[in-house]
Design a protein around this motif. Sequence first.
Motif, PDB file in Angstrom:
ATOM      1  N   HIS A 141     -81.195  17.398  60.662  1.00  0.00           N
ATOM      2  CA  HIS A 141     -79.299  17.438  60.975  1.00  0.00           C
ATOM      3  C   HIS A 141     -79.268  19.064  61.797  1.00  0.00           C
ATOM      4  O   HIS A 141     -79.744  20.002  61.139  1.00  0.00           O
ATOM      5  N   VAL A 170     -75.415  15.124  55.697  1.00  0.00           N
ATOM      6  CA  VAL A 170     -77.193  14.914  55.165  1.00  0.00           C
ATOM      7  C   VAL A 170     -76.599  14.374  54.487  1.00  0.00           C
ATOM      8  O   VAL A 170     -77.706  14.061  53.841  1.00  0.00           O
ATOM      9  N   CYS A 191     -83.171  20.285  57.590  1.00  0.00           N
ATOM     10  CA  CYS A 191     -81.772  20.559  57.910  1.00  0.00           C
ATOM     11  C   CYS A 191     -82.043  21.962  58.177  1.00  0.00           C
ATOM     12  O   CYS A 191     -82.111  23.214  58.269  1.00  0.00           O
ATOM     13  N   THR A 193     -78.679  24.516  59.117  1.00  0.00           N
ATOM     14  CA  THR A 193     -77.174  24.756  58.936  1.00  0.00           C
ATOM     15  C   THR A 193     -76.522  25.941  58.492  1.00  0.00           C
ATOM     16  O   THR A 193     -77.625  26.944  59.281  1.00  0.00           O
TER      17      THR A 193
END
Length: 195
Positions: A141, A170, A191, A193
């Motif tokens: 992600h 997500v 991830c 982010t």
Amino acid sequence: VAFDTGVNVTAGLPVVRTSVDHGTAFDIAGTGRAGLRALERRPALIVTGHLGNWELAGISLGLFGFRTHAIARELAKEGARVMLSARTENRILAEVQSIKKEIANHSEVYGFACDLDLSEARNSLIKEVEERFGGVDILVHNTGGPSPSFTSETSQEQWQTGFDKLFQSVIELNQAFLPGMKTNNWGRILCVTSL
């Protein structure tokens, strides 16, 4: 150097990664070159909200595009089957062609345009990945962040958009692909982010 956190699905332990180049492939696969062999033919989905360039003081920065490109390129180099997804179809197709040209090892690299802000678009992405790969073993992600604003000036709509982009997408993708990772007893979720 980017600090990315993820979860090793089989061990259930958090992992911290400090690279977006060849080191990322090592961290996703395991330790050393033997770990990289574990990536061959593994399906990987890399999602990003934006592949365009940003400009700062007249200098073009492919900020999200660079990180996404580097991860996709390294996974494809190691033989993973890669699905790259971003909002704009012409940019994603150009990115796929660029990676194929760079690595020239006949790896499978595909693109799928998807606006991660929209639930129906996320569902289309999930369906496409399941039809092409049957699921994924590696899920990355990299959706970017919300538009900058002061808390006191942020509208409810802006909060909702940020939540959908950074959290909801997500969760939906993890819920779609985590069961297959557990069944296969192998999987990685990374991830990248911002808050």
